[in-house]
Design a protein around this motif. Sequence first.
Motif, PDB file in Angstrom:
ATOM      1  N   ILE A 313       0.831  -1.248  -0.066  1.00  0.00           N
ATOM      2  CA  ILE A 313      -0.073   0.121   0.026  1.00  0.00           C
ATOM      3  C   ILE A 313       0.993   1.516   0.040  1.00  0.00           C
ATOM      4  O   ILE A 313       0.548   2.316  -0.773  1.00  0.00           O
ATOM      5  N   SER A 314       1.982   1.293   0.688  1.00  0.00           N
ATOM      6  CA  SER A 314       2.844   2.452   0.768  1.00  0.00           C
ATOM      7  C   SER A 314       3.527   2.752  -0.412  1.00  0.00           C
ATOM      8  O   SER A 314       3.630   3.926  -0.948  1.00  0.00           O
ATOM      9  N   LYS A 315       3.671   1.657  -1.379  1.00  0.00           N
ATOM     10  CA  LYS A 315       4.268   1.649  -2.693  1.00  0.00           C
ATOM     11  C   LYS A 315       3.249   2.516  -3.715  1.00  0.00           C
ATOM     12  O   LYS A 315       3.464   3.311  -4.275  1.00  0.00           O
ATOM     13  N   HIS A 316       2.054   1.928  -3.408  1.00  0.00           N
ATOM     14  CA  HIS A 316       1.013   2.487  -4.534  1.00  0.00           C
ATOM     15  C   HIS A 316       0.770   3.847  -4.151  1.00  0.00           C
ATOM     16  O   HIS A 316       0.294   4.377  -5.197  1.00  0.00           O
ATOM     17  N   LEU A 317       0.423   4.155  -2.797  1.00  0.00           N
ATOM     18  CA  LEU A 317       0.177   5.499  -2.410  1.00  0.00           C
ATOM     19  C   LEU A 317       1.195   6.534  -2.912  1.00  0.00           C
ATOM     20  O   LEU A 317       0.876   7.519  -3.415  1.00  0.00           O
ATOM     21  N   THR A 318       2.712   6.155  -2.830  1.00  0.00           N
ATOM     22  CA  THR A 318       3.603   6.827  -3.219  1.00  0.00           C
ATOM     23  C   THR A 318       3.425   7.029  -4.846  1.00  0.00           C
ATOM     24  O   THR A 318       3.976   8.308  -4.962  1.00  0.00           O
ATOM     25  N   LEU A 319       3.214   6.240  -5.304  1.00  0.00           N
ATOM     26  CA  LEU A 319       3.453   6.422  -6.727  1.00  0.00           C
ATOM     27  C   LEU A 319       1.870   6.891  -7.451  1.00  0.00           C
ATOM     28  O   LEU A 319       1.649   7.096  -8.499  1.00  0.00           O
ATOM     29  N   GLY A 320       0.787   7.076  -6.322  1.00  0.00           N
ATOM     30  CA  GLY A 320      -0.334   7.877  -6.834  1.00  0.00           C
ATOM     31  C   GLY A 320      -1.270   6.752  -7.686  1.00  0.00           C
ATOM     32  O   GLY A 320      -2.135   7.364  -8.148  1.00  0.00           O
ATOM     33  N   GLN A 321      -1.156   5.433  -7.376  1.00  0.00           N
ATOM     34  CA  GLN A 321      -1.727   4.480  -7.783  1.00  0.00           C
ATOM     35  C   GLN A 321      -2.936   3.895  -6.850  1.00  0.00           C
ATOM     36  O   GLN A 321      -2.812   2.847  -6.174  1.00  0.00           O
ATOM     37  N   ARG A 322      -3.875   4.971  -6.635  1.00  0.00           N
ATOM     38  CA  ARG A 322      -5.018   4.699  -5.532  1.00  0.00           C
ATOM     39  C   ARG A 322      -5.922   3.375  -5.766  1.00  0.00           C
ATOM     40  O   ARG A 322      -6.346   2.650  -4.834  1.00  0.00           O
ATOM     41  N   GLY A 323      -6.053   3.205  -7.059  1.00  0.00           N
ATOM     42  CA  GLY A 323      -6.650   2.110  -7.575  1.00  0.00           C
ATOM     43  C   GLY A 323      -6.331   0.730  -7.243  1.00  0.00           C
ATOM     44  O   GLY A 323      -6.696  -0.100  -6.626  1.00  0.00           O
TER      45      GLY A 323
END
Length: 535
Positions: A313-323
């Motif tokens: 989740i940390s990785k996806h939120l950092t990259l703006g990948q909320r989906g």
Amino acid sequence: MSTNTNTRYKATWSVLRQPIVVLAIVNVLVAFIAFIKDIALAAYVGTTLHADALTIAYFIPDSISNNMFAAAISIVCVPVFSRLAALEQINRLRLAIRQVSVRFIAISILMMVLAYAFSGVLIEWKNGSSNTVLDHETLALLKILLPTILLFVIFAIGTAVLQTLQRFIVPALAPLLLNLIFLGGVIYCSIAGIAIEIGVGWIALAITMGVLLTTIWIVITWYKAMSLIQATQPSIPLVSTVSASSDWLDMIRIFVPYVVILFSIQAVYFAERYIITAFDSGAAAALNYAYRLTQFPVWVFVSAVSVVILPSISKHLTLGQRGEANLVMVNAFRGVILIVVPSMLFLFFLREPLISALFQRGAFDSRSVIQTTSILEGYSLSVLSQSISLVCLRYFLAGRKLISVLSVYISTSSFTILMDIWLANVLGPRGIGYGAAIGALLNAVILLYMLWRNTRPSHKAINIELKRFRKTLMFPFIFFPTSGLIWFLLPVHTSVIAMIFISLTGCAFLLLFFFVLQRYWPELLKAINNNRGKG
């Protein structure tokens, strides 16, 4: 026919290879060895003064470092490290790890020195006495165990680094080595016929050596993982001091509220154990047994889920990948609900045969079964709420949004303590279990609402998930009450009968539930396989 069977086999094997499933299996193994260790220790030291001294001596560094300080470090470092790893800022990640290591190790050394300097005061406060045989025995053991304060912190930093790098197995297996060395120390003292007053010193040394060796294992794995990453990216730009300081401050902004959250949770546990002392003898032990039973699905499975999803989740939120982050949460909730709801129903409806099968022997008589059952009655209903709260907390940790969550935990912890006091006066020890369930439910509902505000899932998607859960979970809601009724109708209730009944019931449920999942949620295994590596 054979093609269909082969497809099912591959799908099942794919599920078993998922990181969460592997971690859950490792957690079961660790819990089993820890249980054997507890049995061996009880057989050797019993309930003697030396047993009390060892318990108290280990409780002090374990509570100061392992359960609070180190536990917070192993969690809060992951979002910061994962953000840097996702941005491929490897040199900055290495510097952040170095800063965290140096500063937290320095703090832990200070804590250890202070603990040595004020060890007598700590023991007097914990024992409620001074200049007694128990105090002197505890002090000698405490001096052997205090180095674990530093070792637990190093272990926690290494665990955070490895989880960031998606290496979960070694941190999960490391406690197994500790428990095996602990168990080895107990078995050696028992076989060698060493007197208990001397043997507890050897056991304390075995604990310290176990923590030392597990820490060395973690550090070696940590060094190898970072060296491999460095080798794959040889040309890395330097990092400014400003960037390094901002990473440290970012981590501190997560660390402080998370420690307070842990403290608020511990305050509820302390209050429950304080309230229970007003009742008959054995009530405190009954509360401890009930608590450990309800925590088993949380420790084994939900903790595995939380470990895997936090860096993702940390990785996806950092990259703006909320989906992608939302998909990780959906998969996490699916797994938690499908495992924890049956576990909760099992603990509630079959609490009497379960406790009888596990504990009814020796001094743990039918009265003890009734005491523990009464507390487990309410406590078991808190399992799902605790699990949901833990998964929600990981999302807010990954997003580094903990201030509002902190206020929720402080408020609900205070509410839970008040409910415990009121219900204990009304219902006796049973009320503490229901107070915990009500407080946990309130906490889970508020965190779910906050999560919904952050993720904004579509109502259509929620309705589809709820329909699947309703069809799938209808079976355990019928199976376990029916099993509880069958137990009630049995003419003889003994620990042996309870053991056979629990074993047959558990096996029957697992087999039938597997077919229910295939019938009402056939795409589940396929979805898990397709989302491999996404939590």
